[in-house]
Design an enzyme around this catalytic site. Structure first.
Site, PDB file in Angstrom:
ATOM      1  CE  LYS A   1      -2.752  -2.829  -0.308  1.00 31.11           C
ATOM      2  NZ  LYS A   1      -3.068  -3.035  -1.729  1.00 31.11           N
ATOM      3  CB  CYS A   2       4.203   2.061   0.339  1.00 28.20           C
ATOM      4  SG  CYS A   2       3.852   2.016   2.100  1.00 28.20           S
ATOM      5  N   GLY A   3       2.687   2.139  -2.911  1.00 27.13           N
ATOM      6  CA  GLY A   3       2.992   2.541  -4.290  1.00 27.13           C
ATOM      7  C   GLY A   3       3.609   1.427  -5.127  1.00 27.13           C
TER       8      GLY A   3
ATOM      9  CG  HIS B   1       5.000  -6.395  -0.380  1.00 30.32           C
ATOM     10  ND1 HIS B   1       5.078  -5.108  -0.837  1.00 30.32           N
ATOM     11  CD2 HIS B   1       3.805  -6.871  -0.815  1.00 30.32           C
ATOM     12  CE1 HIS B   1       3.978  -4.818  -1.533  1.00 30.32           C
ATOM     13  NE2 HIS B   1       3.205  -5.874  -1.540  1.00 30.32           N
TER      14      HIS B   1
ATOM     15  CB  SER C   1      -3.763   2.756   1.180  1.00 30.72           C
ATOM     16  OG  SER C   1      -3.845   2.047  -0.024  1.00 30.72           O
TER      17      SER C   1
ATOM     18  NE  ARG D   1      -8.268   4.096  -0.836  1.00 36.52           N
ATOM     19  CZ  ARG D   1      -8.398   5.305  -0.306  1.00 36.52           C
ATOM     20  NH1 ARG D   1      -9.591   5.840  -0.177  1.00 36.52           N
ATOM     21  NH2 ARG D   1      -7.341   5.992   0.115  1.00 36.52           N
TER      22      ARG D   1
ATOM     23  N   GLY E   1      -5.424   7.051  -5.255  1.00 35.85           N
ATOM     24  CA  GLY E   1      -4.206   7.479  -5.947  1.00 35.85           C
ATOM     25  C   GLY E   1      -3.764   8.894  -5.611  1.00 35.85           C
TER      26      GLY E   1
HETATM   27  P1  PAP Z   1       0.083  -3.471  -3.109  1.00 35.59           P
HETATM   28  O1  PAP Z   1       1.207  -3.387  -2.146  1.00 35.59           O
HETATM   29  O2  PAP Z   1      -1.038  -4.349  -2.655  1.00 35.59           O
HETATM   30  O3  PAP Z   1       0.537  -3.762  -4.492  1.00 35.59           O
HETATM   31  P2  PAP Z   1       0.145  -0.690  -3.629  1.00 35.59           P
HETATM   32  O4  PAP Z   1       0.139  -0.605  -5.098  1.00 35.59           O
HETATM   33  O5  PAP Z   1       1.453  -0.526  -2.934  1.00 35.59           O
HETATM   34  O6  PAP Z   1      -0.570  -2.016  -3.155  1.00 35.59           O
HETATM   35  O7  PAP Z   1      -0.785   0.417  -3.019  1.00 35.59           O
HETATM   36  C1  PAP Z   1      -2.028   0.748  -3.538  1.00 35.59           C
HETATM   37  C2  PAP Z   1      -2.109   2.260  -3.470  1.00 35.59           C
HETATM   38  O8  PAP Z   1      -1.405   2.828  -4.576  1.00 35.59           O
HETATM   39  C3  PAP Z   1      -3.539   2.751  -3.564  1.00 35.59           C
HETATM   40  O9  PAP Z   1      -3.576   3.926  -2.776  1.00 35.59           O
HETATM   41  P3  PAP Z   1      -4.939   4.500  -2.155  1.00 35.59           P
HETATM   42  O10 PAP Z   1      -5.644   3.408  -1.463  1.00 35.59           O
HETATM   43  O11 PAP Z   1      -4.509   5.590  -1.235  1.00 35.59           O
HETATM   44  O12 PAP Z   1      -5.707   5.033  -3.310  1.00 35.59           O
HETATM   45  C4  PAP Z   1      -3.654   3.021  -5.049  1.00 35.59           C
HETATM   46  O13 PAP Z   1      -4.693   3.894  -5.379  1.00 35.59           O
HETATM   47  C5  PAP Z   1      -2.307   3.614  -5.353  1.00 35.59           C
HETATM   48  N1  PAP Z   1      -1.951   3.500  -6.775  1.00 35.59           N
HETATM   49  C6  PAP Z   1      -2.036   2.404  -7.561  1.00 35.59           C
HETATM   50  N2  PAP Z   1      -1.632   2.695  -8.801  1.00 35.59           N
HETATM   51  C7  PAP Z   1      -1.302   4.001  -8.807  1.00 35.59           C
HETATM   52  C8  PAP Z   1      -0.833   4.895  -9.823  1.00 35.59           C
HETATM   53  N3  PAP Z   1      -0.633   4.497 -11.057  1.00 35.59           N
HETATM   54  N4  PAP Z   1      -0.586   6.172  -9.474  1.00 35.59           N
HETATM   55  C9  PAP Z   1      -0.784   6.604  -8.202  1.00 35.59           C
HETATM   56  N5  PAP Z   1      -1.222   5.805  -7.205  1.00 35.59           N
HETATM   57  C10 PAP Z   1      -1.489   4.522  -7.499  1.00 35.59           C
END
Ligand code: PAP
Length: 344
Positions: free
Chosen positions: A95-97, A159, A187, A309, A311
């Site tokens: 959830k860090c990007g 991770h 997130s 969600r 972003g």
């Molecule tokens: P994961 O560790 O399960 O792969 P991860 O991708 O690290 O998750 O985190 C998801 C977060 O990244 C979400 O944040 P939010 O809940 O605050 O919205 C998601 O929206 C955001 N995210 C995914 N893709 C992008 C993107 N292309 N640009 C910016 N933020 C993104």
């Protein structure tokens, strides 16, 4: 056995892992049970806690809260992971990007074989996670031999905190992304609620404050990569989600230089950086079928759209009282004191 080339996959990496699996997946037999059984005695002796959703069990392994199913993977990664010098690993806490950095790094590294503006770019038909092998997922299942079959340079995702993949630095290059822990908590809550709608935010918040989150404590995870990045900046690139949002193009250039593939004058002229940023942008990825349909993992019934969600940064103000925010800020600031890293 067919070669990757015979499947119209470039002989040079990185190749989308999902495509490579079409070739190699058929030939390798995985043995998750065997690996779990091998370390069952050790895992049973480790302190345990439940994850915030009350379902998955965490074990405290060498100071980090690792899901019990991932402890055998951590042990195997520590003992057996053999990086190649031209490997790149994307590392982060959940959830860090991760999704975004996976996409940006894949698009940047693979831009010769897959021009970012092309209509058939893999990121237009695959979720970014499908493009990179997930190290603990493979090592959990005894599937690490699949990595050996990938063409160089390989691009992988984890991770795990750095002590679980000690050979990665200085064995290869690592790109790490961190995020304000308050937004990470929000997130994570939204993500976990997709499985358990009645989960209270306060429960997730407390687990973050206590440190008992998967791959955490947050501060120890971040610091493991931060320290390595200050000691070996040519081996670990330390990025921030908030900075990526502020100036994605600048960070893509930084990423390209770090992996030894700076953009040429011709690429500048052609607007390649902007094409990568656009391809991987939240709005673009969120709208693709590959990210709107299907599930993250056959065993994890979370729809892929849960990765896209909001972003944005700063959503914590909508979920935390000022007291909660300053409590978590203080915990993190205390842990970071003297390290040169701050989140405020
Ligand atoms: P994961 O560790 O399960 O792969 P991860 O991708 O690290 O998750 O985190 C998801 C977060 O990244 C979400 O944040 P939010 O809940 O605050 O919205 C998601 O929206 C955001 N995210 C995914 N893709 C992008 C993107 N292309 N640009 C910016 N933020 C993104």
């Amino acid at each position: 056995m067919p070669t990757l080339a015979s499947m119209a996959i470039p002989e040079e990496g990185p190749v989308p892992f999902e495509d490579a699996l079409v070739v190699i997946g058929t030939y390798l037999v995985s043995s998750p049970q065997q690996r779990e059984e091998e370390h069952a005695d050790l895992v049973a002796t480790l302190p345990s806690a439940l994850e915030a959703n009350g379902v998955k069990k965490l074990r405290l392994y060498q100071g980090f809260w690792i899901r019990d199913i991932h402890v055998p993977a951590a042990i195997a990664l520590q003992r057996q992971f053999e990086p190649r010098p031209d490997d790149v690993i994307v590392a982060s806490l959940p959830k860090c990007g991760t999704t975004w950095l996976n996409a940006l790094t894949f698009a940047t590294m693979a831009r010769k074989a897959y021009p970012p503006a092309s209509a058939d770019h893999p990121l237009r038909r695959l979720n970014p996670h499908q493009c990179l092998p997930f190290l603990e997922g493979l090592f959990k299942g005894g599937r690490e031999a699949e990595l050996e079959l990938l063409p160089s340079p390989r691009l992988m995702n984890t991770h795990m905190p750095l002590p679980m993949v000690p050979s990665a630095v200085p064995g290869c290059r690592v790109v790490y992304v961190c995020r304000d822990p308050k937004d990470m908590a929000v997130s994570a809550w939204h993500f976990l609620r997709r499985l358990q709608p009645d989960l209270a935010f306060a429960v997730v918040f407390e687990s973050v404050c206590d440190g008992a989150v998967a791959f955490g404590p947050v501060w120890d995870h971040v610091l493991s990569y931060w320290r390595a990045s200050t000691a070996m900046p040519d081996k670990v690139l330390f990025l921030r989600y908030e900075e990526l949002l502020r100036d994605p193009a600048k960070n893509v250039r930084k990423l390209a230089r770090f992996i030894g593939m700076p953009f040429s004058a011709a690429e500048d002229e052609a607007g390649t950086v902007d094409s990568i940023v656009q391809l991987c942008s939240f709005g673009h990825l969120k709208g693709l079928d590959a990210n709107k349909t299907g599930h993250l993992d056959p065993l994890l019934p979370v729809p892929r759209d849960a990765l896209f969600r909001n972003g944005a940064s700063g959503d914590w103000v909508n979920h935390m009282t000022p007291e909660m925010a300053s409590r978590l800020d203080k915990i993190v600031a205390d842990k970071m004191r003297g390290t040169g890293l701050t989140f405020q």
